[in-house]
Design a protein around this motif. Structure first.
Motif, mmCIF file in Angstrom:
data_model
loop_
_atom_site.group_PDB
_atom_site.id
_atom_site.type_symbol
_atom_site.label_atom_id
_atom_site.label_comp_id
_atom_site.label_asym_id
_atom_site.label_seq_id
_atom_site.Cartn_x
_atom_site.Cartn_y
_atom_site.Cartn_z
ATOM 1 N N PHE A 190 0.877 -1.159 0.000
ATOM 2 C CA PHE A 190 0.000 0.000 0.000
ATOM 3 C C PHE A 190 0.915 1.209 0.000
ATOM 4 O O PHE A 190 1.771 1.349 0.886
ATOM 5 C CB PHE A 190 -0.914 0.007 1.229
ATOM 6 N N ARG A 191 0.753 2.093 -0.979
ATOM 7 C CA ARG A 191 1.700 3.204 -1.102
ATOM 8 C C ARG A 191 0.992 4.486 -1.516
ATOM 9 O O ARG A 191 -0.066 4.476 -2.153
ATOM 10 C CB ARG A 191 2.795 2.868 -2.113
ATOM 11 N N GLY A 192 1.617 5.581 -1.177
ATOM 12 C CA GLY A 192 1.096 6.881 -1.566
ATOM 13 C C GLY A 192 1.888 7.992 -0.905
ATOM 14 O O GLY A 192 2.673 7.755 0.023
ATOM 15 N N ALA A 193 1.701 9.214 -1.374
ATOM 16 C CA ALA A 193 2.371 10.383 -0.816
ATOM 17 C C ALA A 193 1.312 11.357 -0.309
ATOM 18 O O ALA A 193 0.290 11.572 -0.968
ATOM 19 C CB ALA A 193 3.243 11.055 -1.869
ATOM 20 N N LEU A 194 1.558 11.940 0.842
ATOM 21 C CA LEU A 194 0.615 12.875 1.444
ATOM 22 C C LEU A 194 1.338 14.169 1.789
ATOM 23 O O LEU A 194 2.570 14.191 1.883
ATOM 24 C CB LEU A 194 -0.005 12.269 2.702
ATOM 25 N N PRO A 195 0.602 15.268 1.961
ATOM 26 C CA PRO A 195 1.251 16.525 2.326
ATOM 27 C C PRO A 195 2.091 16.371 3.586
ATOM 28 O O PRO A 195 1.650 15.770 4.577
ATOM 29 C CB PRO A 195 0.068 17.474 2.550
ATOM 30 N N ALA A 196 3.297 16.902 3.558
ATOM 31 C CA ALA A 196 4.227 16.709 4.662
ATOM 32 C C ALA A 196 3.692 17.267 5.975
ATOM 33 O O ALA A 196 4.013 16.739 7.054
ATOM 34 C CB ALA A 196 5.566 17.362 4.325
ATOM 35 N N GLU A 197 2.864 18.294 5.903
ATOM 36 C CA GLU A 197 2.368 18.896 7.146
ATOM 37 C C GLU A 197 1.433 17.957 7.914
ATOM 38 O O GLU A 197 1.134 18.191 9.087
ATOM 39 C CB GLU A 197 1.662 20.230 6.876
ATOM 40 N N ARG A 198 0.967 16.890 7.260
ATOM 41 C CA ARG A 198 0.108 15.936 7.960
ATOM 42 C C ARG A 198 0.915 14.989 8.842
ATOM 43 O O ARG A 198 0.349 14.256 9.642
ATOM 44 C CB ARG A 198 -0.718 15.134 6.961
ATOM 45 N N MET A 199 2.228 15.000 8.713
ATOM 46 C CA MET A 199 3.075 14.175 9.554
ATOM 47 C C MET A 199 3.276 14.898 10.881
ATOM 48 O O MET A 199 3.895 15.960 10.938
ATOM 49 C CB MET A 199 4.423 13.913 8.879
ATOM 50 N N THR A 200 2.731 14.355 11.948
ATOM 51 C CA THR A 200 2.778 15.001 13.254
ATOM 52 C C THR A 200 3.439 14.081 14.274
ATOM 53 O O THR A 200 3.667 12.895 14.029
ATOM 54 C CB THR A 200 1.355 15.350 13.731
ATOM 55 N N GLY A 201 3.729 14.641 15.446
ATOM 56 C CA GLY A 201 4.296 13.846 16.534
ATOM 57 C C GLY A 201 5.622 13.219 16.148
ATOM 58 O O GLY A 201 6.508 13.860 15.588
ATOM 59 N N ARG A 202 5.776 11.918 16.463
ATOM 60 C CA ARG A 202 7.017 11.200 16.148
ATOM 61 C C ARG A 202 7.295 11.218 14.655
ATOM 62 O O ARG A 202 8.434 11.262 14.221
ATOM 63 C CB ARG A 202 6.934 9.758 16.641
ATOM 64 N N MET A 203 6.225 11.171 13.850
ATOM 65 C CA MET A 203 6.392 11.114 12.401
ATOM 66 C C MET A 203 6.997 12.401 11.866
ATOM 67 O O MET A 203 7.769 12.381 10.905
ATOM 68 C CB MET A 203 5.046 10.839 11.729
ATOM 69 N N SER A 204 6.657 13.518 12.437
ATOM 70 C CA SER A 204 7.172 14.795 11.942
ATOM 71 C C SER A 204 8.685 14.875 12.123
ATOM 72 O O SER A 204 9.384 15.479 11.308
ATOM 73 C CB SER A 204 6.489 15.961 12.656
ATOM 74 N N LYS A 205 9.211 14.257 13.178
ATOM 75 C CA LYS A 205 10.651 14.249 13.414
ATOM 76 C C LYS A 205 11.369 13.525 12.274
ATOM 77 O O LYS A 205 12.367 14.004 11.741
ATOM 78 C CB LYS A 205 10.954 13.573 14.746
ATOM 79 N N HIS A 206 10.842 12.369 11.894
ATOM 80 C CA HIS A 206 11.466 11.624 10.805
ATOM 81 C C HIS A 206 11.302 12.354 9.473
ATOM 82 O O HIS A 206 12.209 12.374 8.640
ATOM 83 C CB HIS A 206 10.874 10.224 10.727
ATOM 84 N N ALA A 207 10.132 12.953 9.259
ATOM 85 C CA ALA A 207 9.904 13.673 8.010
ATOM 86 C C ALA A 207 10.855 14.864 7.889
ATOM 87 O O ALA A 207 11.411 15.128 6.816
ATOM 88 C CB ALA A 207 8.452 14.143 7.936
ATOM 89 N N ALA A 208 11.069 15.560 8.991
ATOM 90 C CA ALA A 208 11.947 16.733 8.970
ATOM 91 C C ALA A 208 13.403 16.343 8.709
ATOM 92 O O ALA A 208 14.178 17.142 8.169
ATOM 93 C CB ALA A 208 11.835 17.481 10.290
ATOM 94 N N SER A 209 13.784 15.128 9.053
ATOM 95 C CA SER A 209 15.165 14.699 8.857
ATOM 96 C C SER A 209 15.501 14.486 7.391
ATOM 97 O O SER A 209 16.682 14.440 7.024
ATOM 98 C CB SER A 209 15.418 13.393 9.617
ATOM 99 N N GLU A 210 14.494 14.299 6.541
ATOM 100 C CA GLU A 210 14.635 14.034 5.107
ATOM 101 C C GLU A 210 15.335 12.715 4.815
ATOM 102 O O GLU A 210 15.691 12.430 3.679
ATOM 103 C CB GLU A 210 15.364 15.180 4.389
ATOM 104 N N ALA A 211 15.546 11.886 5.831
ATOM 105 C CA ALA A 211 16.184 10.591 5.615
ATOM 106 C C ALA A 211 15.205 9.616 4.971
ATOM 107 O O ALA A 211 13.988 9.767 5.077
ATOM 108 C CB ALA A 211 16.693 10.026 6.937
ATOM 109 N N VAL A 212 15.753 8.605 4.294
ATOM 110 C CA VAL A 212 14.966 7.457 3.855
ATOM 111 C C VAL A 212 14.920 6.477 5.017
ATOM 112 O O VAL A 212 15.965 5.966 5.451
ATOM 113 C CB VAL A 212 15.581 6.785 2.608
#
Length: 403
Positions: A190-212
């Motif tokens: 199951f795959r897809g891309a969503l607006p980055a601002e929807r990544m909150t909490g723990r997820m926002s930390k990983h999203a902000a790192s730009e790491a794979v």
């Protein structure tokens, strides 16, 4: 040096591999007619990873700058344990070791952005002609060329040779090889891309790192990374279905997705509700194929070497195919020689990557003591140690021109 081949090449398939091939062949001096069965060009899916071998190919095709405008260059590749949330290992993509070993960047891109860059380059090249709404139903060849017929009733297309870049379920491959259907791995994505601002909490930390981020777990994993200049966040959840049946589509369901990821760490569970459920993607590959060329017809991309996604090399290998064919046309005096050279360069390497993609998937999805041993062994690796992956990220050298 032999005089480069100058011919009319028909390319079947307007995906990433087909467009890259059209561009590479045209840049080598041959006229190209590309036919695509869809009524308009486009790509479906979400993000993809472009290792330095892919970036090198895009640079040679003249589209790397266009791709980089919308892509992200992640600083690290990180493997996490999906159950404990602990880091297992990482690779530093901005280290001196990376720059010394690989000339080109590691990028992550939305599939549509890469496709659009290749499409624009093809549209602008005077040797490339693009046609949609053409489904090939017959390919007739002799020693001088190939004639393609279309389901929609369009006039037949005559060309000196054909490149079949029509994907996993290639009609031309089936007609030429007659092999069985692709092999289902029993895994689904199951795959897809969503607006980055929807990544909150723990997820926002990983999203902000730009790491794979790769969260590896028993018979499942989650991949996350930003695309489109960081505006979107790509997520792919993959798991093995216990209810797989070969002649049914009632497996790999959302309920199974929830069940398989129920025991994961909080960061993975937080991400699960935001994973796209619009479409499920069963994952297929094939065993390596010994023969890629059949007279005046050559296979390319997933038509030649469909592979599981665990080394993130599907699109990368199609780009390598395209370049190798362009080089062969430049350096050969006949189409027969060019096709033979293309297959001899590409088949061994793509076959090795197909096989190792399966193996890496098995390592990623280990359970119990197997996962514990994997984590212990990988934890000792340096983030600047690229020895295990360098052969994948380094394309085979083009043959030297003969003076």
């Amino acid at each position: 040096m032999p005089r480069p081949v100058s011919a009319h090449i028909a390319v079947v398939g307007g995906g990433i591999g087909g467009l890259a091939t059209a561009l590479a062949v045209a840049r080598a001096g041959s006229r190209v007619t590309l036919v695509e069965k869809a009524v308009q060009f486009g790509e479906i899916g979400a993000g993809l990873q472009l290792a330095p071998n892919a970036s090198a190919a895009l640079a040679e095709l003249g589209v790397l700058d266009a791709v980089r405008e919308r892509a992200v260059a992640p600083p690290r590749l990180v493997m996490m344990d999906a159950l404990t949330g602990d880091q297992v290992t990482s690779l530093d993509l901005r280290s001196d070791s990376y720059r010394e070993r690989f000339e080109h960047p590691y990028l992550v891109s939305h599939r549509t952005d890469l496709h659009a860059a290749l499409l624009t380059a093809c549209e602008q090249h005077p040797y490339v002609s693009l046609h949609t709404g053409r489904t090939v139903i017959r390919a007739q060849q002799d020693t001088t060329g190939v004639r393609l017929s279309f389901a929609e009733g369009h006039e037949d297309l005559a060309a000196d040779a054909v490149v079949a870049a029509d994907g996993l379920h290639s009609r031309l491959r089936q007609a030429l090889v007659g092999d069985a259907a692709p092999v289902c791995s029993r895994y689904v994505a199951f795959r897809g891309a969503l607006p980055a601002e929807r990544m909150t909490g723990r997820m926002s930390k990983h999203a902000a790192s730009e790491a794979v981020m790769v969260w590896a777990g028993p018979r499942m994993h989650l991949v996350q990374y930003p695309v489109r200049r960081g505006e979107l966040y790509n997520q792919v959840a993959v798991f093995e279905s216990d209810s797989y049946t070969p002649h049914s589509d009632d497996w790999g369901t959302e309920a199974e997705l929830e069940e398989r990821f129920a025991g994961t760490c909080q960061a993975v569970r937080d991400a699960l509700p935001l994973i796209s459920r619009d479409r499920r993607w069963p994952l297929y590959d094939r065993a390596p194929l010994a023969q890629w060329v059949y007279g005046r017809i050559a296979l390319l991309g997933d038509a030649a070497h469909p592979m599981l996604q665990y080394l993130a090399q599907g699109a990368c290998q199609a780009l390598e195919d395209a370049l190798a064919l362009g080089h062969a046309l430049e350096q050969s005096s006949s189409l027969d020689d060019a096709f033979a050279e293309y297959a001899s360069i590409r088949s061994p390497r793509a076959s090795r990557i197909q096989t190792n993609a399966r193996r890496f998937g098995e390592i990623c999805h280990l359970e119990g003591m197997g996962a514990t041993l994997r984590n212990v062994l990988l934890a000792s690796r340096s983030p600047e140690d690229f020895d295990d992956i360098a052969w994948v990220w380094t394309p085979a050298a083009a043959p030297a021109q003969t003076l």
